[in-house]
Design a protein around this motif. Structure first.
Motif, short mmCIF file in Angstrom:
data_model
loop_
_atom_site.label_atom_id
_atom_site.label_comp_id
_atom_site.label_asym_id
_atom_site.label_seq_id
_atom_site.Cartn_x
_atom_site.Cartn_y
_atom_site.Cartn_z
N ALA A 28 -10.48 -5.52 -6.00
CA ALA A 28 -10.20 -4.12 -5.63
C ALA A 28 -11.47 -3.30 -5.57
CB ALA A 28 -9.19 -3.51 -6.60
N GLY A 31 -13.17 -3.54 -2.42
CA GLY A 31 -12.45 -3.03 -1.25
C GLY A 31 -11.35 -3.93 -0.74
N LEU A 32 -11.05 -5.02 -1.45
CA LEU A 32 -9.95 -5.89 -1.03
C LEU A 32 -8.62 -5.33 -1.50
CD1 LEU A 32 -11.58 -9.36 -1.87
CD2 LEU A 32 -11.47 -8.20 0.35
N ARG A 33 -7.58 -5.66 -0.77
CA ARG A 33 -6.22 -5.20 -1.11
C ARG A 33 -5.55 -6.28 -1.95
NH1 ARG A 33 -4.44 -5.32 4.66
NH2 ARG A 33 -5.77 -7.11 4.40
N TYR A 35 -2.23 -7.61 -4.45
CA TYR A 35 -0.84 -7.54 -4.92
C TYR A 35 -0.76 -8.39 -6.18
CZ TYR A 35 4.19 -7.83 -5.22
OH TYR A 35 5.48 -7.76 -5.67
N PHE A 54 -7.03 2.19 -9.52
CA PHE A 54 -7.44 1.73 -8.20
C PHE A 54 -6.55 2.24 -7.08
CE2 PHE A 54 -9.54 -1.17 -11.03
CZ PHE A 54 -10.78 -1.33 -10.44
N ASP A 56 -4.00 2.72 -4.33
CA ASP A 56 -3.19 1.79 -3.55
C ASP A 56 -3.90 0.47 -3.26
OD1 ASP A 56 -5.05 2.67 -1.74
OD2 ASP A 56 -3.61 3.34 -0.23
N ARG A 57 -5.10 0.26 -3.83
CA ARG A 57 -5.79 -1.02 -3.61
C ARG A 57 -5.21 -2.14 -4.45
NH1 ARG A 57 -12.04 0.05 -3.72
NH2 ARG A 57 -11.38 1.63 -5.17
N ILE A 58 -4.49 -1.81 -5.54
CA ILE A 58 -3.78 -2.82 -6.33
C ILE A 58 -2.32 -2.39 -6.44
CG2 ILE A 58 -3.54 -4.06 -8.51
CD1 ILE A 58 -6.48 -3.62 -9.05
N TYR A 97 -2.24 -7.94 2.26
CA TYR A 97 -3.03 -8.17 1.05
C TYR A 97 -4.04 -9.28 1.26
CZ TYR A 97 0.67 -5.37 -0.89
OH TYR A 97 1.55 -4.34 -1.12
N ASP A 98 -5.21 -9.10 0.66
CA ASP A 98 -6.26 -10.12 0.68
C ASP A 98 -6.14 -11.08 -0.50
OD1 ASP A 98 -7.80 -8.86 2.90
OD2 ASP A 98 -8.00 -7.24 1.43
#
Length: 172
Positions: A28, A31-33, A35, A54, A56-58, A97-98
């Protein structure tokens, strides 16, 4: 991410969820998304509190009853796990998600709460740009065979044996 991998953290030692949380926070921050799905757990935890920082990034959800350890109800626990698996499968395949973490999914799988080979099938059908992290004791041999990385945490010594109960901020 161009290439994601399948990581499995298993074994009877402490640190599987902690390692997955660390990876989620690092992802996160880059910059990764992310879940983060917790099976077999329900209620407030330090990691969920940390994830709020974080935004909405996590995205994090729990699919447990809260009674898995104190008063297990196999039917209710299985229903919660099945709901969670369908939700996490949709997250993996969505492209939103990444990194997707299935915390304690190996335990739910071991208890028979998922369809046979559900975790293996998910690992094989995930888009190649998704990093999939699966934690929990009792990872199946088949899952370990298809994973790109398997780490086994082994308990050597634990203060729980001396009567120390789970502590906020350390164990939960």
């Amino acid at each position: 991410m161009e290439q994601g991998y399948v990581q499995v953290y298993t074994g009877n030692g402490k640190g599987k969820t902690t390692a997955a949380v660390g990876l989620a926070v690092r992802a996160a921050a880059a910059g990764l998304r992310v879940y983060f799905c917790q099976f077999m757990k329900y209620g407030p935890t330090g990691e969920l509190d940390a994830f709020h920082a974080f935004g909405d990034r996590i995205a994090a959800e729990q699919f447990g009853t809260g009674d898995e350890l104190s008063a297990p109800d196999a039917a209710a626990d299985a229903a919660a796990a099945k709901r969670g698996f369908e939700t996490v499968r949709a997250a993996v395949l969505s492209g939103a998600y990444d990194v997707v973490v299935l915390d304690e999914a190996n335990v739910a799988d071991h208890l028979g709460y998922f369809e046979p080979n559900a975790l293996v099938d998910l690992a094989l059908e995930r888009p190649e740009g998704v990093e999939l992290v699966i934690t929990g004791r009792w990872a199946s041999d088949t899952l370990q065979a298809v994973a790109d990385l398997v780490t086994e945490m082994r308990e050597v010594k634990h203060y729980y044996e001396e009567g120390v109960i789970a502590r906020p901020g350390i164990e939960f």
